[in-house]
Design a protein around this motif. Structure first.
Motif: not given
Length: 241
Positions: A220-241
């Motif tokens: 019963n797991l869920v995926f975290p939220q993925i937020e894109e940061k400014t500075g390029g497509e390889d800059m992301i923040t992962i937050r708990g759902a």
């Protein structure tokens, strides 16, 4: 895509032989290649939001399907052994085939085992190719147009290209002549060897993804939220759902 060194993975308990690690947590793979593929997901994590979400969608899709019939640990080991046999010149007939084998003592037990391996492998490769084609066609018919599935289909089509359908049915039914065995042994181990290795990789990817899908669903797991940061497509923040 990033590459994480093994020490960092061990420190994060992603791969740590002393304790139950994260790979073990998600590992329901059947094949050795599938486990290696799962490990590679942790060793080379995605860093693009688009790629991560695409993989998440594929994992969600894998929760709804069943591919166990395509996965067999020992069969894949035999098939890897088969593709590792040395490449040989094409024999146009049964007679020339055996004449060329005289130097290898074709009456020996080793030769007979080799011939059994070849015949069984031809049949199993046909089954895997056909099974993947059916699976990917069903995914497309249900509206799943993920780019990665299209890439998988290209690999399958590459193997099926220029293959006679009636002969292929004989391979699937495991009822084919010595002449067809000679023909498709040469075709699979020489002409289409790389293409067949590609569909093995497709199968290992599906094994790994199916494993993650089962683990997520069962726990019963869920995926975290993925937020894109400014500075390029390889800059992301992962937050708990």
């Amino acid at each position: 895509m990033s590459i994480v060194d093994k020490q960092t993975l061990a420190d994060l308990n992603v791969t740590n032989s002393r304790y139950k690690d994260m790979v073990d947590f998600f590992d329901c793979t059947v094949t050795l290649g599938g486990r290696d593929m799962l490990y590679s997901y942790f060793l080379k994590p995605l860093s693009s939001k688009l790629e991560i979400e695409s993989r998440q969608h594929l994992i969600l899709f894998m929760q709804k399907v069943e591919i166990s019939d395509l996965l067999d640990k020992y069969m894949m080991q035999d098939l890897e052994q088969y593709l590792s046999l040395p490449q040989e010149p094409y024999s146009s007939s049964r007679a020339t085939y055996y004449l060329e084998m005289v130097s290898t003592n074709f009456l020996s037990l080793d030769f007979k085992k080799r011939e059994i391996l070849i015949k069984r492998s031809i049949h199993e490769i046909a089954k895997i190719t056909d099974g993947l084609a059916i699976f990917l066609a069903s995914a497309k018919s249900e509206g799943h147009s993920l780019a990665i599935l299209k890439e998988y289909r290209k690999h399958v089509d590459c193997v099926l290209e220029d293959i006679d359908r009636d002969e292929f049915k004989q391979l699937l039914n495991n009822k084919f002549s010595k002449e067809l065995m000679i023909k498709y042994d040469y075709l699979f181990r020489n002409i289409k060897r790389n293409a067949i290795r590609e569909i093995f990789d497709v199968l290992y990817h599906l094994d790994a993804l199916f494993s993650v899908a089962k683990s997520i669903k069962g726990k019963n797991l869920v995926f975290p939220q993925i937020e894109e940061k400014t500075g390029g497509e390889d800059m992301i923040t992962i937050r708990g759902a």
